[in-house]
Design an enzyme around this catalytic site. Structure first.
Site, mmCIF file in Angstrom:
data_model
loop_
_atom_site.group_PDB
_atom_site.id
_atom_site.type_symbol
_atom_site.label_atom_id
_atom_site.label_comp_id
_atom_site.label_asym_id
_atom_site.label_seq_id
_atom_site.Cartn_x
_atom_site.Cartn_y
_atom_site.Cartn_z
ATOM 1 N N LYS A 32 5.478 -5.595 2.218
ATOM 2 C CA LYS A 32 4.404 -5.571 1.232
ATOM 3 C C LYS A 32 4.858 -4.722 0.043
ATOM 4 O O LYS A 32 5.162 -3.543 0.198
ATOM 5 C CB LYS A 32 3.128 -4.983 1.856
ATOM 6 N N ASP A 34 4.424 -2.864 -3.563
ATOM 7 C CA ASP A 34 3.372 -2.131 -4.264
ATOM 8 C C ASP A 34 3.449 -2.444 -5.754
ATOM 9 O O ASP A 34 4.143 -1.767 -6.512
ATOM 10 C CB ASP A 34 3.552 -0.629 -4.013
ATOM 11 N N GLU A 177 4.813 -0.022 1.368
ATOM 12 C CA GLU A 177 3.367 0.021 1.614
ATOM 13 C C GLU A 177 2.988 -0.534 2.975
ATOM 14 O O GLU A 177 1.993 -0.131 3.562
ATOM 15 C CB GLU A 177 2.661 -0.760 0.506
#
Length: 325
Positions: A32, A34, A177
């Protein structure tokens, strides 16, 4: 969908949750990133970057537009991805990206100092052919065939059937993240938050609305902390606490100036809210969206929240309590 590029496309969203157990071949995993979610289209005369709120933001990131024009050319593609800025240690930094958001004519010096890269992780259309009904792995294969490469364009890797805890450990080691797990057979559903995509975050982050602010001690014109809220399932504003941690002196001044024209004399909350009677709160219209990190949501408020930045790409009405659960 076809090759249409004259209207914004709402991206598919992941559901917050626990990862699949172990190494499950039905799931793929991606880190993931950011950054700022973007749907990019090269189907018109020039590439267009659509923000999640439906705004055209290509003027703020001309190096990405140029890179897409050069790499994709006349092949006509619609891609889903994330605008990312890396810090000096190679970690995604939303704070650095803030310096580029809404700067419609970034200087050469700013572009060099805060370099933005488009991380494309899905392909929705190619050559006028709608790919949203194709399985995730097929879309990923078509994306790989586009051969997007260069300092301003990247296709981040994905893994199939990898142990979920191992992925989270790697994300933790590299200060990422979290991880997004996607069913390999999942189709793409624009504008839908689907359980076919699950995001597992290491420290949770969510968007919230500024409902008001409290001054910093005797400094009555300095923002000390922000009163935050979200919309509940009934469409009513509810408070989720306040945040002061993470606000720099520059950001406190920026927020003061941003909120000044939104000032109101009464609270936007229901009369039963415990905040309503607080005489020190300066209430505002619920129109400014910010991102906050937090440890957990207790139902009544956020634990250990930290301010991360202003999110002008997220529509205020999309800020929902369900994203905190």
């Amino acid at each position: 969908m076809g090759g249409a590029a004259n209207r914004p496309i709402a991206p598919m969203l992941a559901t917050l949750g626990a990862p699949p157990l172990g190494a499950d071949e039905r799931w793929a995993a991606e880190f993931k990133w950011d950054g700022c979610r973007i749907v990019a289209s090269t189907c018109g005369d020039a590439p267009v970057l659509w923000s999640r709120s439906g705004s055209s933001v290509g003027q703020s990131y001309p190096e990405v537009v140029e890179a897409l024009d050069s790499a994709v050319g006349s092949r006509q593609a619609i891609l889903d991805g994330e605008l990312v800025v890396l810090d000096t240690e190679g970690r995604p930094s939303f704070g650095l990206l803030q310096a580029r958001m809404n700067v419609t004519k970034p200087t050469t010096a700013l572009r060099r100092r805060v370099a933005v890269t488009f991380y494309a992780f899905d392909l929705l259309s190619l050559g006028g052919v709608d790919l949203t009904a194709a399985p995730y792995l097929d879309r990923r294969a078509a994306l790989a065939d586009l051969d997007l490469a260069g300092p301003r364009l990247k296709v981040p890797p994905h893994w199939v059937g990898i142990d979920s805890e191992s992925m989270l450990d790697v994300a933790r080691q590299h200060s990422l993240e979290g991880v997004v797990f996607k069913k390999v057979a999942s189709i793409y559903l624009p504008g839908t938050r689907s359980k076919s995509w699950i995001k597992t975050v290491l420290r949770r982050r969510a968007s919230a609305l500024i409902l008001g602010w409290v001054a910093s001690g005797a400094q009555r014109n300095v923002v000390g902390s922000l009163i935050l809220g979200v919309y509940d399932d009934a469409g009513e504003l509810v408070p989720i606490g306040q945040v002061g941690t993470g606000l720099s002196a520059v950001m406190r001044r920026r927020l003061r100036d941003l909120l000044a024209p939104l000032a109101r004399t009464t609270s936007p909350l229901a009369a039963s809210s415990p905040y309503v009677a607080d005489p020190w709160i300066r209430w505002t219209e619920a129109e400014v969206v910010v991102d906050v990190d937090f440890r957990e949501f207790t139902g009544g408020g956020l634990r250990h929240p930290s301010f991360k930045g202003i999110r002008e790409d997220v529509p205020p009405r999309d800020v929902r309590r369900s994203s905190l659960q």
